[in-house]
Design an enzyme around this catalytic site. Structure first.
Site, PDB file in Angstrom:
ATOM      1  N   ASP A   1     -27.434   2.077 -78.039  1.00  0.00           N
ATOM      2  CA  ASP A   1     -27.914   3.589 -77.249  1.00  0.00           C
ATOM      3  C   ASP A   1     -28.523   4.987 -78.344  1.00  0.00           C
ATOM      4  OD1 ASP A   1     -25.346   4.417 -75.203  1.00  0.00           O
ATOM      5  OD2 ASP A   1     -24.449   3.169 -77.122  1.00  0.00           O
TER       6      ASP A   1
ATOM      7  N   HIS B   1     -17.261   4.306 -77.433  1.00  0.00           N
ATOM      8  CA  HIS B   1     -18.339   4.066 -76.414  1.00  0.00           C
ATOM      9  C   HIS B   1     -19.491   4.666 -76.100  1.00  0.00           C
ATOM     10  CE1 HIS B   1     -18.152   0.346 -73.427  1.00  0.00           C
ATOM     11  NE2 HIS B   1     -16.997   1.090 -72.686  1.00  0.00           N
TER      12      HIS B   1
ATOM     13  N   HIS C   1     -22.876  -3.619 -83.393  1.00  0.00           N
ATOM     14  CA  HIS C   1     -22.459  -4.461 -81.869  1.00  0.00           C
ATOM     15  C   HIS C   1     -21.182  -4.891 -82.270  1.00  0.00           C
ATOM     16  CE1 HIS C   1     -21.948  -5.160 -77.636  1.00  0.00           C
ATOM     17  NE2 HIS C   1     -22.283  -4.143 -77.394  1.00  0.00           N
TER      18      HIS C   1
END
Length: 364
Positions: free
Chosen positions: A301, A211, A250
Protein backbone atom coordinates in the site's frame (compact mmCIF):
# COMPACT_ATOMS: atom_id res chain seq x y z
CA UNK A 1 2.57 -21.12 7.16
CA UNK A 2 2.08 -23.62 10.00
CA UNK A 3 -0.49 -26.09 8.70
CA UNK A 4 -1.95 -26.57 12.19
CA UNK A 5 -2.78 -22.85 12.36
CA UNK A 6 -4.37 -22.72 8.89
CA UNK A 7 -8.14 -22.21 8.83
CA UNK A 8 -8.56 -23.83 5.42
CA UNK A 9 -6.95 -24.95 2.20
CA UNK A 10 -6.62 -23.12 -1.11
CA UNK A 11 -5.09 -23.81 -4.51
CA UNK A 12 -5.37 -20.19 -5.64
CA UNK A 13 -2.55 -18.34 -3.92
CA UNK A 14 0.40 -19.12 -1.66
CA UNK A 15 2.04 -16.59 0.63
CA UNK A 16 4.99 -16.97 2.95
CA UNK A 17 8.58 -16.11 3.67
CA UNK A 18 10.03 -19.17 1.97
CA UNK A 19 8.48 -18.88 -1.47
CA UNK A 20 7.19 -15.31 -1.64
CA UNK A 21 3.83 -14.78 -3.32
CA UNK A 22 2.51 -17.01 -6.08
CA UNK A 23 -0.79 -17.06 -7.99
CA UNK A 24 -1.61 -20.68 -8.84
CA UNK A 25 2.10 -21.47 -8.76
CA UNK A 26 3.34 -18.46 -10.78
CA UNK A 27 5.61 -16.00 -8.97
CA UNK A 28 4.34 -12.46 -8.58
CA UNK A 29 7.68 -11.15 -9.87
CA UNK A 30 7.32 -13.02 -13.17
CA UNK A 31 3.65 -12.18 -13.61
CA UNK A 32 4.20 -8.47 -12.97
CA UNK A 33 7.10 -8.37 -15.44
CA UNK A 34 5.58 -10.41 -18.25
CA UNK A 35 1.76 -10.51 -18.06
CA UNK A 36 -1.14 -8.17 -18.56
CA UNK A 37 -3.80 -7.95 -15.87
CA UNK A 38 -6.25 -9.72 -18.20
CA UNK A 39 -4.02 -12.80 -18.28
CA UNK A 40 -3.70 -12.80 -14.49
CA UNK A 41 -7.45 -12.35 -14.05
CA UNK A 42 -8.03 -15.30 -16.38
CA UNK A 43 -5.49 -17.37 -14.45
CA UNK A 44 -7.24 -16.70 -11.15
CA UNK A 45 -10.75 -17.24 -12.49
CA UNK A 46 -10.15 -20.25 -14.75
CA UNK A 47 -7.06 -21.88 -13.24
CA UNK A 48 -4.56 -21.53 -16.11
CA UNK A 49 -3.03 -18.80 -18.24
CA UNK A 50 -5.08 -18.18 -21.39
CA UNK A 51 -4.10 -18.95 -24.98
CA UNK A 52 -4.84 -16.33 -27.63
CA UNK A 53 -8.39 -17.53 -28.29
CA UNK A 54 -9.23 -17.68 -24.60
CA UNK A 55 -7.80 -14.20 -23.99
CA UNK A 56 -9.79 -12.82 -26.93
CA UNK A 57 -13.00 -14.27 -25.49
CA UNK A 58 -12.16 -12.77 -22.10
CA UNK A 59 -11.65 -9.36 -23.73
CA UNK A 60 -14.97 -9.66 -25.55
CA UNK A 61 -16.75 -10.49 -22.32
CA UNK A 62 -15.16 -7.48 -20.66
CA UNK A 63 -16.07 -5.20 -23.57
CA UNK A 64 -19.71 -6.12 -23.03
CA UNK A 65 -19.43 -5.82 -19.25
CA UNK A 66 -18.83 -2.07 -19.13
CA UNK A 67 -22.37 -1.15 -20.21
CA UNK A 68 -24.42 0.03 -17.24
CA UNK A 69 -28.05 -0.98 -16.67
CA UNK A 70 -30.35 2.02 -16.70
CA UNK A 71 -31.37 1.37 -13.08
CA UNK A 72 -27.75 1.71 -11.95
CA UNK A 73 -27.36 4.98 -13.86
CA UNK A 74 -30.48 6.35 -12.19
CA UNK A 75 -29.24 5.33 -8.76
CA UNK A 76 -25.79 6.88 -9.35
CA UNK A 77 -27.41 10.20 -10.22
CA UNK A 78 -29.33 10.17 -6.94
CA UNK A 79 -26.42 9.31 -4.68
CA UNK A 80 -24.71 12.36 -3.10
CA UNK A 81 -21.38 13.52 -4.48
CA UNK A 82 -20.01 13.58 -0.93
CA UNK A 83 -20.31 9.80 -0.45
CA UNK A 84 -17.07 7.86 -0.17
CA UNK A 85 -16.42 6.01 -3.48
CA UNK A 86 -16.22 2.68 -1.64
CA UNK A 87 -19.83 3.16 -0.59
CA UNK A 88 -20.69 3.73 -4.24
CA UNK A 89 -19.09 0.43 -5.27
CA UNK A 90 -20.74 -1.49 -2.43
CA UNK A 91 -24.15 -0.12 -3.41
CA UNK A 92 -23.59 -0.67 -7.14
CA UNK A 93 -22.63 -4.29 -6.58
CA UNK A 94 -25.70 -4.90 -4.45
CA UNK A 95 -28.00 -3.38 -7.07
CA UNK A 96 -26.29 -5.30 -9.87
CA UNK A 97 -27.04 -8.52 -8.00
CA UNK A 98 -30.69 -7.44 -7.84
CA UNK A 99 -31.21 -6.46 -11.49
CA UNK A 100 -28.95 -9.22 -12.85
CA UNK A 101 -29.18 -12.02 -10.28
CA UNK A 102 -26.83 -14.98 -10.31
CA UNK A 103 -28.23 -17.47 -12.78
CA UNK A 104 -26.16 -20.63 -12.20
CA UNK A 105 -23.34 -22.06 -10.14
CA UNK A 106 -20.41 -22.25 -12.55
CA UNK A 107 -21.12 -18.83 -14.02
CA UNK A 108 -18.90 -17.07 -11.47
CA UNK A 109 -16.08 -16.14 -13.93
CA UNK A 110 -18.53 -14.33 -16.20
CA UNK A 111 -20.21 -12.69 -13.20
CA UNK A 112 -16.79 -11.55 -12.00
CA UNK A 113 -15.94 -10.00 -15.37
CA UNK A 114 -19.31 -8.27 -15.47
CA UNK A 115 -18.85 -6.96 -11.92
CA UNK A 116 -15.41 -5.53 -12.73
CA UNK A 117 -16.70 -3.76 -15.84
CA UNK A 118 -19.77 -2.34 -14.11
CA UNK A 119 -17.74 -1.23 -11.08
CA UNK A 120 -15.21 0.72 -13.16
CA UNK A 121 -17.83 2.39 -15.35
CA UNK A 122 -20.19 3.12 -12.46
CA UNK A 123 -17.54 4.92 -10.43
CA UNK A 124 -16.59 7.04 -13.44
CA UNK A 125 -20.26 7.72 -14.26
CA UNK A 126 -21.02 8.90 -10.70
CA UNK A 127 -17.84 11.01 -10.56
CA UNK A 128 -18.35 12.79 -13.88
CA UNK A 129 -22.10 13.28 -13.43
CA UNK A 130 -21.56 15.17 -10.19
CA UNK A 131 -18.47 16.94 -11.54
CA UNK A 132 -19.86 18.13 -14.89
CA UNK A 133 -23.56 17.22 -14.92
CA UNK A 134 -22.94 15.12 -18.04
CA UNK A 135 -23.95 11.48 -18.41
CA UNK A 136 -20.97 9.32 -19.25
CA UNK A 137 -21.11 7.19 -22.39
CA UNK A 138 -18.60 4.41 -21.89
CA UNK A 139 -17.22 2.09 -24.54
CA UNK A 140 -14.40 -0.41 -24.55
CA UNK A 141 -12.22 -0.48 -27.67
CA UNK A 142 -9.98 -3.52 -27.15
CA UNK A 143 -7.85 -1.62 -24.68
CA UNK A 144 -6.14 -3.17 -21.72
CA UNK A 145 -8.31 -2.97 -18.62
CA UNK A 146 -5.69 -0.69 -17.05
CA UNK A 147 -6.08 1.68 -19.99
CA UNK A 148 -9.86 1.59 -19.74
CA UNK A 149 -9.74 2.50 -16.04
CA UNK A 150 -7.56 5.54 -16.74
CA UNK A 151 -9.34 6.76 -19.88
CA UNK A 152 -12.83 6.44 -18.40
CA UNK A 153 -11.80 8.23 -15.20
CA UNK A 154 -9.86 11.00 -16.94
CA UNK A 155 -12.02 11.13 -20.08
CA UNK A 156 -8.92 11.42 -22.27
CA UNK A 157 -6.18 9.24 -23.69
CA UNK A 158 -3.28 8.58 -21.35
CA UNK A 159 0.43 7.93 -21.74
CA UNK A 160 1.55 4.33 -22.24
CA UNK A 161 3.73 4.60 -19.14
CA UNK A 162 0.59 5.22 -17.08
CA UNK A 163 -1.05 2.11 -18.49
CA UNK A 164 2.09 0.08 -17.78
CA UNK A 165 2.18 1.31 -14.18
CA UNK A 166 -1.49 0.64 -13.43
CA UNK A 167 -1.30 -2.76 -15.12
CA UNK A 168 1.41 -3.81 -12.66
CA UNK A 169 -0.52 -2.42 -9.69
CA UNK A 170 -3.65 -4.33 -10.71
CA UNK A 171 -1.64 -7.56 -10.94
CA UNK A 172 -0.11 -7.01 -7.49
CA UNK A 173 -3.49 -6.32 -5.90
CA UNK A 174 -5.39 -9.16 -7.61
CA UNK A 175 -5.14 -11.83 -4.94
CA UNK A 176 -3.66 -12.49 -1.52
CA UNK A 177 -4.91 -15.73 0.03
CA UNK A 178 -7.13 -15.55 3.17
CA UNK A 179 -6.91 -11.82 3.82
CA UNK A 180 -9.79 -10.18 5.69
CA UNK A 181 -11.96 -9.27 2.68
CA UNK A 182 -11.43 -12.61 0.93
CA UNK A 183 -12.27 -14.52 4.08
CA UNK A 184 -15.39 -12.39 4.50
CA UNK A 185 -16.49 -13.38 1.00
CA UNK A 186 -15.85 -17.06 1.76
CA UNK A 187 -17.77 -16.86 5.04
CA UNK A 188 -20.73 -15.29 3.24
CA UNK A 189 -20.98 -17.86 0.44
CA UNK A 190 -20.35 -20.71 2.88
CA UNK A 191 -23.94 -20.05 4.03
CA UNK A 192 -24.99 -20.77 0.41
CA UNK A 193 -25.66 -17.10 -0.18
CA UNK A 194 -25.24 -15.72 -3.70
CA UNK A 195 -22.14 -14.48 -5.55
CA UNK A 196 -22.98 -10.79 -5.22
CA UNK A 197 -23.52 -11.02 -1.47
CA UNK A 198 -20.01 -12.43 -1.18
CA UNK A 199 -18.55 -9.53 -3.17
CA UNK A 200 -20.54 -6.95 -1.18
CA UNK A 201 -19.20 -8.46 2.07
CA UNK A 202 -15.68 -8.24 0.69
CA UNK A 203 -16.05 -4.61 -0.41
CA UNK A 204 -17.35 -3.62 3.02
CA UNK A 205 -14.40 -5.35 4.67
CA UNK A 206 -11.83 -3.87 2.28
CA UNK A 207 -13.10 -0.35 3.00
CA UNK A 208 -11.49 -0.31 6.45
CA UNK A 209 -8.21 1.62 6.85
CA UNK A 210 -6.49 -1.43 8.33
CA UNK A 211 -7.08 -3.29 5.05
CA UNK A 212 -7.75 -1.59 1.70
CA UNK A 213 -7.92 1.95 3.02
CA UNK A 214 -4.25 1.86 4.03
CA UNK A 215 -3.14 3.25 0.66
CA UNK A 216 -5.29 6.35 1.16
CA UNK A 217 -3.83 6.85 4.63
CA UNK A 218 -0.30 6.40 3.24
CA UNK A 219 -0.87 9.15 0.68
CA UNK A 220 -2.18 11.50 3.34
CA UNK A 221 0.95 10.80 5.38
CA UNK A 222 3.41 11.29 2.51
CA UNK A 223 1.67 14.50 1.41
CA UNK A 224 2.05 15.98 4.89
CA UNK A 225 5.79 16.59 4.41
CA UNK A 226 7.60 18.94 2.03
CA UNK A 227 11.13 17.58 2.43
CA UNK A 228 12.83 14.32 3.46
CA UNK A 229 14.17 16.08 6.54
CA UNK A 230 10.71 17.19 7.58
CA UNK A 231 9.45 13.66 6.95
CA UNK A 232 12.03 12.09 9.24
CA UNK A 233 11.35 14.61 11.98
CA UNK A 234 7.60 14.21 11.61
CA UNK A 235 7.69 10.42 11.73
CA UNK A 236 9.87 10.46 14.83
CA UNK A 237 7.34 12.76 16.51
CA UNK A 238 4.42 10.54 15.52
CA UNK A 239 6.20 7.47 16.81
CA UNK A 240 6.89 9.20 20.11
CA UNK A 241 3.15 9.88 20.34
CA UNK A 242 2.48 6.19 19.63
CA UNK A 243 0.63 6.98 16.41
CA UNK A 244 0.07 4.20 13.86
CA UNK A 245 1.99 4.72 10.61
CA UNK A 246 0.04 3.19 7.72
CA UNK A 247 1.73 1.30 4.89
CA UNK A 248 4.19 -0.61 7.07
CA UNK A 249 4.35 -4.14 8.37
CA UNK A 250 2.30 -7.17 7.38
CA UNK A 251 0.61 -9.96 9.30
CA UNK A 252 2.11 -12.60 6.98
CA UNK A 253 5.43 -11.15 5.79
CA UNK A 254 7.77 -10.50 8.68
CA UNK A 255 10.81 -9.85 6.46
CA UNK A 256 9.17 -7.68 3.85
CA UNK A 257 6.25 -7.77 1.42
CA UNK A 258 7.52 -9.27 -1.89
CA UNK A 259 5.20 -6.92 -3.79
CA UNK A 260 6.72 -3.81 -2.25
CA UNK A 261 10.03 -3.70 -4.20
CA UNK A 262 8.07 -4.13 -7.44
CA UNK A 263 5.68 -1.24 -6.80
CA UNK A 264 8.51 0.89 -5.37
CA UNK A 265 10.39 0.55 -8.65
CA UNK A 266 7.26 1.61 -10.55
CA UNK A 267 6.83 4.61 -8.22
CA UNK A 268 10.47 5.61 -8.72
CA UNK A 269 10.20 5.47 -12.51
CA UNK A 270 6.93 7.41 -12.56
CA UNK A 271 8.16 10.17 -10.26
CA UNK A 272 11.33 10.52 -12.32
CA UNK A 273 9.33 10.73 -15.54
CA UNK A 274 6.81 13.22 -14.15
CA UNK A 275 9.28 15.40 -12.25
CA UNK A 276 7.87 14.46 -8.85
CA UNK A 277 11.10 13.23 -7.33
CA UNK A 278 10.48 15.15 -4.08
CA UNK A 279 7.47 12.95 -3.41
CA UNK A 280 9.56 9.81 -3.81
CA UNK A 281 12.38 11.23 -1.68
CA UNK A 282 9.94 12.00 1.13
CA UNK A 283 8.55 8.46 0.92
CA UNK A 284 12.04 6.97 1.09
CA UNK A 285 12.85 9.09 4.14
CA UNK A 286 9.71 7.75 5.86
CA UNK A 287 10.66 4.20 4.85
CA UNK A 288 14.22 4.54 6.18
CA UNK A 289 13.03 6.06 9.46
CA UNK A 290 10.51 3.28 10.03
CA UNK A 291 13.08 0.58 9.32
CA UNK A 292 15.60 2.21 11.68
CA UNK A 293 13.20 3.00 14.49
CA UNK A 294 10.67 0.16 14.33
CA UNK A 295 12.31 -2.45 12.08
CA UNK A 296 9.21 -2.33 9.91
CA UNK A 297 9.26 -2.58 6.12
CA UNK A 298 6.81 -1.12 3.64
CA UNK A 299 3.91 -3.16 2.36
CA UNK A 300 2.22 -2.90 -1.05
CA UNK A 301 0.00 0.00 0.00
CA UNK A 302 2.79 2.47 0.77
CA UNK A 303 4.35 3.00 -2.66
CA UNK A 304 1.08 2.17 -4.43
CA UNK A 305 -0.17 5.45 -3.02
CA UNK A 306 2.52 7.33 -4.96
CA UNK A 307 1.79 5.36 -8.12
CA UNK A 308 -1.94 6.11 -8.01
CA UNK A 309 -1.24 9.77 -7.19
CA UNK A 310 1.10 10.08 -10.18
CA UNK A 311 -1.61 8.60 -12.40
CA UNK A 312 -3.90 11.48 -11.48
CA UNK A 313 -6.21 9.29 -9.39
CA UNK A 314 -7.99 11.03 -6.50
CA UNK A 315 -6.89 9.74 -3.11
CA UNK A 316 -10.36 8.50 -2.15
CA UNK A 317 -10.37 6.47 -5.40
CA UNK A 318 -7.28 4.47 -4.37
CA UNK A 319 -9.20 1.71 -2.59
CA UNK A 320 -11.76 1.39 -5.43
CA UNK A 321 -8.83 0.68 -7.78
CA UNK A 322 -7.94 -2.10 -5.33
CA UNK A 323 -11.53 -3.40 -5.70
CA UNK A 324 -11.37 -3.49 -9.51
CA UNK A 325 -8.40 -5.82 -9.23
CA UNK A 326 -9.32 -7.90 -6.18
CA UNK A 327 -12.74 -8.89 -7.54
CA UNK A 328 -10.81 -11.55 -9.46
CA UNK A 329 -9.31 -13.04 -6.30
CA UNK A 330 -12.58 -12.80 -4.37
CA UNK A 331 -14.43 -14.55 -7.18
CA UNK A 332 -11.85 -17.33 -7.39
CA UNK A 333 -12.24 -17.94 -3.66
CA UNK A 334 -16.04 -17.92 -3.91
CA UNK A 335 -15.78 -20.68 -6.51
CA UNK A 336 -13.30 -22.63 -4.44
CA UNK A 337 -15.43 -22.36 -1.30
CA UNK A 338 -18.43 -23.70 -3.17
CA UNK A 339 -16.57 -26.69 -4.57
CA UNK A 340 -16.28 -28.40 -1.17
CA UNK A 341 -18.46 -26.20 0.94
CA UNK A 342 -18.77 -26.38 4.69
CA UNK A 343 -20.32 -23.60 6.75
CA UNK A 344 -17.54 -21.47 8.22
CA UNK A 345 -18.39 -21.15 11.88
CA UNK A 346 -15.34 -20.58 14.11
CA UNK A 347 -15.49 -21.05 17.87
CA UNK A 348 -14.81 -18.29 20.37
CA UNK A 349 -13.06 -18.50 23.73
CA UNK A 350 -15.44 -17.20 26.38
CA UNK A 351 -13.84 -14.71 28.82
CA UNK A 352 -16.97 -13.25 30.44
CA UNK A 353 -18.42 -13.72 33.95
CA UNK A 354 -18.76 -17.21 35.35
CA UNK A 355 -22.14 -18.76 36.30
CA UNK A 356 -24.43 -16.11 37.77
CA UNK A 357 -27.79 -16.47 39.51
CA UNK A 358 -30.67 -14.38 38.16
CA UNK A 359 -31.67 -11.51 40.47
CA UNK A 360 -35.33 -10.41 40.42
CA UNK A 361 -36.03 -6.81 39.50
CA UNK A 362 -37.03 -5.68 43.03
CA UNK A 363 -33.75 -6.98 44.45
CA UNK A 364 -31.33 -5.31 42.04
Amino acid sequence: MDKEKAVGETAICSVGEGHGLRYRGYSIQELSQSANFEEVAYLLLYGDLPDRAQLYRFQQLFANSVILPQSIKAMLEMLPKTVHPMNILRTVCSLLGTVEPEYAVGAEPELAIRTIGVSITALAYWHHFHLTGKRLIASFKQQLIAEYVLTVLHQTTVDESWVWALNIALILYAEHEFNASTYAARVTVSTESDFYSGIVSAIGTLKGPLHGGANEAAMTLISAFKTPEAAKKGILKRLSNHEKIMGFGHRVYKNGDPRSPIIKSVAHQLTQRLGKTRLFDVAEAIEETMETEKQLKTNLDFYSAIVFHCLGIKTDFFTPIFVFSRITGWSAHIMEQRQHNRLIRPLAKYVGPKNRAFVPMNER
